[in-house]
Design a protein around this motif. Structure first.
Motif, PDB file in Angstrom:
ATOM      1  N   GLY A 101      63.886 -55.249 -69.014  1.00 40.07           N
ATOM      2  CA  GLY A 101      62.403 -55.357 -68.840  1.00 40.07           C
ATOM      3  C   GLY A 101      61.481 -56.383 -69.484  1.00 40.07           C
ATOM      4  N   HIS A 102      61.704 -56.520 -70.986  1.00 35.29           N
ATOM      5  CA  HIS A 102      60.758 -57.550 -71.440  1.00 35.29           C
ATOM      6  C   HIS A 102      61.107 -58.832 -71.123  1.00 35.29           C
ATOM      7  N   PRO A 103      62.556 -59.222 -70.834  1.00 36.97           N
ATOM      8  CA  PRO A 103      62.696 -60.612 -70.477  1.00 36.97           C
ATOM      9  C   PRO A 103      62.401 -61.043 -68.987  1.00 36.97           C
ATOM     10  N   GLY A 158      62.110 -53.790 -77.995  1.00 40.80           N
ATOM     11  CA  GLY A 158      61.672 -52.518 -78.605  1.00 40.80           C
ATOM     12  C   GLY A 158      60.167 -52.072 -78.913  1.00 40.80           C
ATOM     13  N   HIS A 159      59.414 -53.248 -78.399  1.00 36.90           N
ATOM     14  CA  HIS A 159      57.920 -52.777 -78.318  1.00 36.90           C
ATOM     15  C   HIS A 159      57.505 -52.018 -77.378  1.00 36.90           C
ATOM     16  N   HIS A 160      58.267 -51.676 -76.374  1.00 37.29           N
ATOM     17  CA  HIS A 160      58.006 -50.758 -75.417  1.00 37.29           C
ATOM     18  C   HIS A 160      58.284 -49.159 -75.782  1.00 37.29           C
ATOM     19  N   MET A 161      58.927 -49.274 -76.983  1.00 40.00           N
ATOM     20  CA  MET A 161      59.678 -47.959 -77.534  1.00 40.00           C
ATOM     21  C   MET A 161      59.322 -47.355 -78.846  1.00 40.00           C
TER      22      MET A 161
HETATM   23 CU    CU Z   1      57.536 -56.403 -73.577  1.00 37.58          CU
END
Ligand code: CU
Ligand code: HEM
Lengths: 586, 199
Positions: A279-281, A328-331
């Protein structure tokens, strides 16, 4: 490229439908994205109506879809389906299709001087796999229980247990199948992008002479190829959880409506890790091509060389590498070890440095330029503005300390709509105004384009800046009715403001669609190079034939941003102009 | 493909010095490798989350698994020989070696089918098993099954390559591409063998 020279005339079907021509395939993708955008926007408007006037009756929808809107009233569980499908459709089937697949296919070969992709058949196949992906996604609205309702992130257990919510039934399974088809198609496209850029460049087109659009598409394709496999693995495991009785993502001890769930031993955190590793990439897959297109348009219409070309390329590479290790910044609120949180915080904040450099290079490109304030440039400036504001919000989210308060609030929704919604959409529109003359041999109407821009930017900031404040004031995302909570009642005026802005934006988009329809047939005819641009596609006729150039293969003598570097009436040099035309840079 | 291979590029030396076909195959392999890595990472994650994971050494027949591994690795050797022969223009020898490689793959599949059936006879199912943590057998079936499908598709590709080679349709590079894929499938097995059966 000799074997491309005999492009015999083809019949209608081979020419416009089952075409192997990268340009036709690119336009097919853009067309498909427009259709999916209508669906995604319709869903958004339903959400905005519900949030501004909770419980409003939409009797005409009630007549059309009696199950989803009994007596015109939107049921809470269907609200969840609508947010899920809106997010999925917009991220994967609108922005990705238009920007990465559409512009990527259209521009990559022609800007690097190739007559087509490395493997045109695979390219066409990738499009024809995307068609069923869209159809399956749409079909999921019509199965029992309705479309998936676990968010575009498909978090288990909502997505893993068939009886969790109505949308967890067949809707979720079809969602997974459609995503699987999407990934297959995207992978085939990405393989073509990377090999084409590396192996098919024209004579003289060294890597450091490629337009930034190509650099960004190239890097985005690599990021996509690296980051989609974990989602594939996760999707396969989720399918087994749903239909094979396994419990990869389902922990022990759950119960639904008082009944214990027969699962044991798994963990939803595994899904979150695998999903966000993609998701982040993925957000960079979408935003980088937007930034590349913006650079190209800023340079051309401000008549300035791009500032800091080499630095930009390196920033893109750094973003791509770091982007793969910050998921991990989404978590932050998932209960992770605080030291791990610290790692992800620092990684995320480091990424803001190359991002900011890119933004500053855009500003510096404009500095001292002679701007042609046409629709293409206006939209590119809008992209720049949104990139700045969205990134500013990102800094607060990237820091675990502030994110624990902001997570899952409307602040996040505002942030990612500036970024994944705004930057990418405005860049797509800027690109359409810029390349429309090349694609169809006619200009879009400038007057309508300017109205389109001003209404869009007004609507966009009205919607998503306001959402930031709603979020700071404590409104969580994905809620069906804010009036039901005393503490959030006071925010209703904001919600009304957002909805009015949404209607403004919708009007702007309708004006755009009318403009496109009118201009396709009646627009001002375009020359080969109406913008005095420098890259290779402007050497070809408008629109270019199958095989791209009517003459011999182009040969490149200079970098793509030789603008305002020459005295006299013609202030630029195209990439094909010989070395005798000084100065030759790079 | 209507496209010729290396000659189309003249931007100043091919990056990596390979044709686009081989480059594409490499990229595909990298992606597929990440897919397997994700499965194995997920398996590791679940195994760490379940402290009383069954002891695989007591459950699997290590001699059978060892033989399977040996067969698969030997097939990589025959494949390498096939690529060499086909580069040297010895078409018939190359065909024979590719067939031999496919045979190795088929034997591997047969042994895997046997392993699965003994496992199932012992009471293992996708969602339960007699040794404790249900995810043990879930991971087993999903990961070895996913690898097995790769072997099966590899055997098909090899058979096709051998047949095309015997009729003279496959180029040396075609044999090499099939070989790349086959080596990759074998290499993945080494990781599965290590992380699933040994550790
Ligand atoms: Cu992100
Ligand atoms: C300055 C750079 C950026 C930083 C520091 C940043 C940081 C973050 C953080 C920490 C979150 C998680 C917030 C939460 O859920 O609590 C987030 C969410 C998100 N960001 Fe960004 N971001 C940046 C740029 C971007 C860009 C360029 C895009 C897209 C093109 C983007 C798209 C998203 C999306 C889609 C989400 C929400 C996902 C969801 O939960 O549904 N961000 N961002």
């Amino acid at each position: 490229m000799s074997n491309h020279e005999q492009h015999a005339p083809l019949g209608f079907w081979r020419k416009y439908v089952f075409s192997l021509d990268h340009k036709v395939i690119g336009l097919q993708y853009i067309g498909m994205a427009v259709v999916m955008a209508l669906l995604g926007s319709g869903l958004a408007m339903i959400m905005r109506i519900q949030l501004a006037w909770p419980g409003a009756k939409l009797s005409w929808l009630g007549k059309l879809f009696p199950n989803a809107f009994p007596e015109g009233l939107l049921a809470p569980e269907h609200y969840l389906s609508i947010i899920t499908m809106h997010g999925t459709v917009m991220v994967f089937f609108v922005i990705s299709l238009a920007l990465v697949s559409g512009f990527g296919n259209y521009l990559i070969p022609i800007q690097i001087g190739a007559r087509d992709m490395a493997y045109p058949f695979l390219n066409a196949l990738s499009f024809w796999v995307m068609v069923p992906a869209c159809l399956v996604m749409i079909a999921s609205f019509f199965v029992e229980g309705g479309a998936a309702a676990s968010g575009w992130t498909a978090y288990p257990p909502l997505s893993a247990l068939k009886n969790a919510v109505p949308g967890s039934q067949w809707g979720q399974t079809l969602w997974l199948l459609a995503m699987a088809l999407f990934i297959v198609s995207f992978t085939m496209g990405g393989l073509n992008y990377v090999t084409t850029v590396l192996n098919l460049r024209a004579k003289g087109m060294s890597l450091m002479r490629m337009p930034l659009t190509i650099w960004t598409m190239f890097i985005a394709a690599i990021i996509g190829l690296v980051s989609f496999p974990p989602l594939t693995a996760a999707a396969i495991m989720l399918l087994f959880d749903r239909h094979g009785g396994t419990s990869f993502f389902v922990p022990a001890g759950l119960s639904i409506a008082g009944k214990p769930v027969m699962h044991d031993g798994g963990t939803p955190l595994l899904w979150q890790h695998l999903f966000w590793f993609l998701g982040h990439p993925e957000v960079y897959v979408l935003i980088l091509p937007g930034l590349g297109i913006t650079f190209e348009i800023l340079a051309t219409h401000a008549r300035k060389t791009v500032f800091g070309y080499k630095m930009i390329v390196w920033c893109l590479i750094v973003i791509a590498v770091l982007g793969c290790v910050v998921w991990g910044h989404h978590m932050f609120v998932s209960g992770m070890n605080p030291w791990l949180g610290e790692f992800f915080t620092i990684g995320t904040l480091i990424i803001t440095i190359p991002s900011a450099i890119i933004g500053l290079c855009m500003l510096a490109t404009l500095y001292g330029g002679s701007l042609r304030l046409n629709a293409a440039l206006l939209f590119a400036l809008g992209t720049l503005a949104l990139f700045g504001t969205g990134g500013f919000g990102g800094v607060f989210l990237g820091n675990a300390t502030s994110d624990i308060f902001l997570h899952d609030s409307y602040f996040v929704v505002g942030h990612f709509h500036f970024m994944i919604g705004g930057v990418t959409l405005f860049a797509t529109l800027a690109g359409l105004y810029h390349w429309f003359p090349k694609m169809f041999g006619r200009h879009l109407n400038e007057g309508l384009g300017k109205i389109h821009f001003w209404l869009s930017i007004l609507g966009f900031y009205g919607m998503f800046l306001t959402m930031h404040f709603v979020g700071i004031n404590g409104a969580p995302r994905r809620y069906y009715d804010f009036k039901a909570y005393k503490m959030l009642e006071g925010l209703q005026t904001y919600h009304l403001c957002i909805t009015i802005s949404a209607f403004t934006f919708a009007v702007a988009s309708i004006i755009f669609l009318l403009n496109v329809t009118w201009s396709l047939w009646r627009g001002k005819k375009a020359e080969r190079n109406p913008w005095d641009a420098t890259t290779l596609e402007w050497v070809a006729p408008s629109p270019p034939p199958h095989g791209n150039w009517d003459g011999p293969d182009p040969v490149v003598h200079r970098w793509p941003y030789d603008l305002s570097t020459h005295a006299g009436a013609k202030d630029f040099a195209m990439q094909t102009e010989g070395p005798d035309k000084a100065p030759v840079t790079s | 493909m209507s496209h010729s291979t290396t000659t189309t590029w003249d931007g100043g030396g091919l990056p990596f010095g390979v044709s686009w076909q081989k480059l594409m195959m490499w990229l595909f392999i990298v992606g597929d490798a990440i897919l397997f890595a994700s499965f194995l990472a997920g398996y590791g994650f679940l195994r760490l989350a379940n402290p009383n994971w069954p002891d695989s050494g007591q459950i699997f027949h290590m001699s059978l698994i060892g033989t399977m591994t040996f067969v698969l690795i030997s097939s990589s050797a025959t494949m390498a020989a096939a690529v060499g022969a086909s580069r040297a223009g010895q078409r018939e020898k190359a065909t024979r070696l590719v067939w031999l490689t496919a045979l190795g793959g088929a034997i591997f599949l047969g042994m895997q089918a046997y392993e699965w059936s003994t496992f199932i006879h012992a009471g293992a199912r996708l969602s339960t098993n007699p040794w404790g943590v249900p995810l043990f057998s879930s991971c087993f079936f999903v990961i070895t099954g996913f690898h097995g499908t790769h072997v099966a598709s590899g055997v098909l590709i090899l058979a096709l390559t051998a047949w095309r080679n015997s009729t003279g349709k496959a180029s040396a590079e075609g044999v090499e591409l099939a070989g790349l894929y086959w080596h990759f499938v074998d290499l993945v097995w080494v990781f599965i063998f290590t992380f699933f059966y040994l550790v």
